[in-house]
Design a protein around this motif. Structure first.
Motif, mmCIF file in Angstrom:
data_model
loop_
_atom_site.group_PDB
_atom_site.id
_atom_site.type_symbol
_atom_site.label_atom_id
_atom_site.label_comp_id
_atom_site.label_asym_id
_atom_site.label_seq_id
_atom_site.Cartn_x
_atom_site.Cartn_y
_atom_site.Cartn_z
ATOM 1 N N PHE A 75 0.834 -1.204 0.000
ATOM 2 C CA PHE A 75 0.000 0.000 0.000
ATOM 3 C C PHE A 75 0.869 1.255 0.000
ATOM 4 N N LEU A 76 1.889 1.261 0.846
ATOM 5 C CA LEU A 76 2.789 2.418 0.901
ATOM 6 C C LEU A 76 3.547 2.590 -0.408
ATOM 7 N N ALA A 77 3.904 1.463 -1.051
ATOM 8 C CA ALA A 77 4.659 1.546 -2.300
ATOM 9 C C ALA A 77 3.797 2.065 -3.446
ATOM 10 N N THR A 78 2.532 1.651 -3.482
ATOM 11 C CA THR A 78 1.665 2.046 -4.596
ATOM 12 C C THR A 78 1.123 3.463 -4.441
ATOM 13 N N VAL A 79 1.189 4.020 -3.241
ATOM 14 C CA VAL A 79 0.748 5.404 -3.047
ATOM 15 C C VAL A 79 1.566 6.346 -3.921
ATOM 16 N N THR A 80 2.860 6.062 -4.060
ATOM 17 C CA THR A 80 3.720 6.916 -4.891
ATOM 18 C C THR A 80 3.344 6.827 -6.361
ATOM 19 N N VAL A 81 2.725 5.721 -6.769
ATOM 20 C CA VAL A 81 2.288 5.579 -8.157
ATOM 21 C C VAL A 81 0.981 6.324 -8.384
ATOM 22 N N VAL A 82 0.135 6.341 -7.371
ATOM 23 C CA VAL A 82 -1.183 6.974 -7.499
ATOM 24 C C VAL A 82 -1.060 8.491 -7.616
ATOM 25 N N ILE A 83 -0.197 9.073 -6.791
ATOM 26 C CA ILE A 83 -0.087 10.537 -6.742
ATOM 27 C C ILE A 83 0.716 11.044 -7.944
ATOM 28 N N THR A 84 0.144 12.009 -8.662
ATOM 29 C CA THR A 84 0.777 12.614 -9.823
ATOM 30 C C THR A 84 1.056 14.085 -9.539
ATOM 31 N N THR A 86 2.465 17.509 -11.516
ATOM 32 C CA THR A 86 2.796 18.074 -12.821
ATOM 33 C C THR A 86 2.455 19.563 -12.842
ATOM 34 N N ASN A 87 3.145 20.275 -13.720
ATOM 35 C CA ASN A 87 2.840 21.703 -13.885
ATOM 36 C C ASN A 87 2.085 21.973 -15.175
ATOM 37 N N SER A 88 1.641 20.881 -15.834
ATOM 38 C CA SER A 88 0.848 21.004 -17.058
ATOM 39 C C SER A 88 -0.494 20.316 -16.859
ATOM 40 N N GLY A 89 -1.282 20.290 -17.904
ATOM 41 C CA GLY A 89 -2.592 19.655 -17.810
ATOM 42 C C GLY A 89 -2.487 18.153 -17.650
ATOM 43 N N GLY A 90 -3.540 17.552 -17.163
ATOM 44 C CA GLY A 90 -3.565 16.114 -16.976
ATOM 45 C C GLY A 90 -4.965 15.630 -16.692
ATOM 46 N N ASP A 91 -5.160 14.324 -16.835
ATOM 47 C CA ASP A 91 -6.463 13.715 -16.581
ATOM 48 C C ASP A 91 -6.551 13.331 -15.109
ATOM 49 N N PHE A 92 -6.981 14.271 -14.275
ATOM 50 C CA PHE A 92 -7.055 14.056 -12.839
ATOM 51 C C PHE A 92 -8.482 13.721 -12.419
ATOM 52 N N LEU A 93 -8.575 12.812 -11.466
ATOM 53 C CA LEU A 93 -9.856 12.586 -10.805
ATOM 54 C C LEU A 93 -10.122 13.721 -9.816
ATOM 55 N N GLY A 108 -5.590 7.190 -14.877
ATOM 56 C CA GLY A 108 -4.626 6.211 -15.382
ATOM 57 C C GLY A 108 -3.684 5.706 -14.304
ATOM 58 N N SER A 109 -3.200 6.617 -13.455
ATOM 59 C CA SER A 109 -2.281 6.221 -12.392
ATOM 60 C C SER A 109 -2.975 5.362 -11.340
ATOM 61 N N LEU A 110 -4.270 5.614 -11.110
ATOM 62 C CA LEU A 110 -5.015 4.814 -10.135
ATOM 63 C C LEU A 110 -5.157 3.370 -10.612
ATOM 64 N N ILE A 111 -5.469 3.200 -11.892
ATOM 65 C CA ILE A 111 -5.590 1.845 -12.451
ATOM 66 C C ILE A 111 -4.240 1.144 -12.453
ATOM 67 N N LYS A 112 -3.185 1.891 -12.822
ATOM 68 C CA LYS A 112 -1.844 1.304 -12.831
ATOM 69 C C LYS A 112 -1.415 0.868 -11.434
ATOM 70 N N ALA A 113 -1.723 1.695 -10.436
ATOM 71 C CA ALA A 113 -1.371 1.354 -9.059
ATOM 72 C C ALA A 113 -2.144 0.129 -8.575
ATOM 73 N N LEU A 114 -3.435 0.060 -8.917
ATOM 74 C CA LEU A 114 -4.246 -1.098 -8.518
ATOM 75 C C LEU A 114 -3.727 -2.368 -9.167
ATOM 76 N N ASN A 115 -3.346 -2.265 -10.444
ATOM 77 C CA ASN A 115 -2.784 -3.415 -11.150
ATOM 78 C C ASN A 115 -1.486 -3.875 -10.496
ATOM 79 N N LEU A 116 -0.615 -2.924 -10.167
ATOM 80 C CA LEU A 116 0.657 -3.251 -9.525
ATOM 81 C C LEU A 116 0.440 -3.866 -8.152
ATOM 82 N N PHE A 117 -0.496 -3.315 -7.391
ATOM 83 C CA PHE A 117 -0.773 -3.821 -6.044
ATOM 84 C C PHE A 117 -1.267 -5.261 -6.087
ATOM 85 N N LEU A 118 -2.255 -5.533 -6.947
ATOM 86 C CA LEU A 118 -2.828 -6.875 -7.016
ATOM 87 C C LEU A 118 -1.852 -7.882 -7.614
#
Length: 265
Positions: A75-84, A86-93, A108-118
Motif C-alpha cells: 500500500f505504501l509503495a503504490t501510493v507513490t504511483v497513485v499521486i501525480t 505536474t505543472n501542465s494539464g492532466g487527466d485528474f480525478l 490512469g495512475s489509479l488503475i496502474k497502481a491497482l494493477n501493480l498492487f494486485l
C-alpha cells in the motif's frame, strides 16, 4: 515464523510431492507476473487462498494475519504511483494547486497502481502457498535436483536455522524482562528494548557458535545431510496444475482485458 514452519509440516498437502507444489507455485506466479490484467491477479489470489484454506486446511485467520504485512508495504509503495505531480494539464480525478503545480490522483495512475498492487499480492500469495505447505528441507531437495551449488544450499540451511535461534533468543530475553516488570512503563519499555537489541546478537553469536561445535562433533564436513521422505508423482495433480494454468491464461486473454507483457509501460 515458527507457526509457518509448524503448518508446513502439519498441513493436509504435506504428502503431495514438493516438485508438484513448486511447479504449481512458480507457473501460477509466472502467469500473474506476465499477465497485464487486474482480473487475472484477483483470480490468482482467490485460487491460492482457496487452496491454502480448503485443501491445505490452514486457518483463515492465520493467513489473513500473514497477508496483512505485505499488504501494508504494498500500500505504501503504490501510493507513490497513485499521486501525480505536474505543472501542465492532466487527466485528474481530483487535484489541488500548490505554487503552480498540480498534485492529485489521475485515472490512469489509479488503475496502474491497482494493477501493480494486485499483481504483487498475487505473487506473494503464491509464495505463501509454497511456504505453508512445504517444509524447508523439501524445498532444499528441489534445489539439489536443479544442481544448485552445494555452498548456496548449505548457507540457506544455516541461515534458516539461525533465524529460529535469533527468534528463540529474543523471546527468552523478553520473557526474562517481562518477569522483572521491564515493560511496566513507557520509559522502562524503551530501556528494556534497547537492552534486548544490544544483548540479542551477542547471545545469538554464542548459541550459533555452540551449534557449529555440535555439528563438528557429529562429523560435519561442509555438507548437512538430512533424511528426505519418498514421494510419488501424481498424474492427477499434474493434470490439475496444467488445467488451472490454462484457465488462467484463457481468463487473461478473453476476460481479463489485458495483454501478456514482460514490462509495463
Amino acid at each position: 515464523m515458527l507457526d509457518i514452519d509448524q503448518y508446513a509440516y502439519s498441513n493436509q498437502l504435506r504428502q503431495v510431492h514438493p516438485v508438484e507444489k513448486a511447479l504449481f507455485t512458480f507457473m501460477t506466479m509466472l502467469v500473474c507476473l506476465v499477465a497485464n490484467s487486474i482480473i487475472t491477479s484477483l483470480a490468482v489470489i482467490t485460487l491460492m487462498v482457496g487452496v491454502v484454506i480448503f485443501k491445505a486446511e490452514i486457518p483463515l485467520q492465520f493467513l489473513i494475519k500473514l497477508l496483512l504485512l505485505p499488504i501494508s508495504f504494498l500500500f505504501l509503495a503504490t501510493v507513490t504511483v497513485v499521486i501525480t505531480i505536474t505543472n501542465s494539464g492532466g487527466d485528474f480525478l481530483f487535484y489541488f494547486n500548490l505554487f503552480g503545480w498540480k498534485i492529485g490522483v489521475g485515472a490512469g495512475s489509479l488503475i496502474k497502481a491497482l494493477n501493480l498492487f494486485l499483481k504483487s499480492l498475487g505473487t506473494v500469495s503464491c509464495l505463501y502457498f509454497l511456504a505453508l505447505t512445504t517444509p524447508m528441507v523439501e524445498l532444499l531437495s528441489i534445489l539439489k535436483r536443479l544442481k544448485i551449488p552445494k555452498i548456496f544450499i548449505e548457507l540457506m540451511i544455516l541461515i534458516y536455522r539461525f533465524i529460529f535461534v535469533l527468534l528463540e533468543t529474543a523471546n527468552l530475553i523478553r520473557v526474562s524482562q517481562v518477569s522483572r516488570l521491564g515493560y511496566s512503563s513507557f520509559k522502562n519499555s524503551f530501556y528494556s528494548l534497547s537492552k534486548l537489541v544490544s544483548n540479542l546478537f551477542v547471545r545469538s553469536y554464542y548459541r550459533a557458535k555452540g551449534l557449529l561445535t555440535t555439528l563438528l562433533a557429529r562429523g560435519y564436513e561442509g555438507e548437512i545431510k538430512v533424511l528426505e521422505p519418498d514421494y510419488e508423482y501424481s498424474k492427477k495433480n499434474f493434470v490439475l496444475i496444467f488445467v488451472a494454468e490454462i484457465l488462467l491464461i484463457i481468463l487473461t486473454i478473453y476476460v481479463g482485458g489485458g495483454d501478456f507483457v514482460i514490462i509495463n509501460t
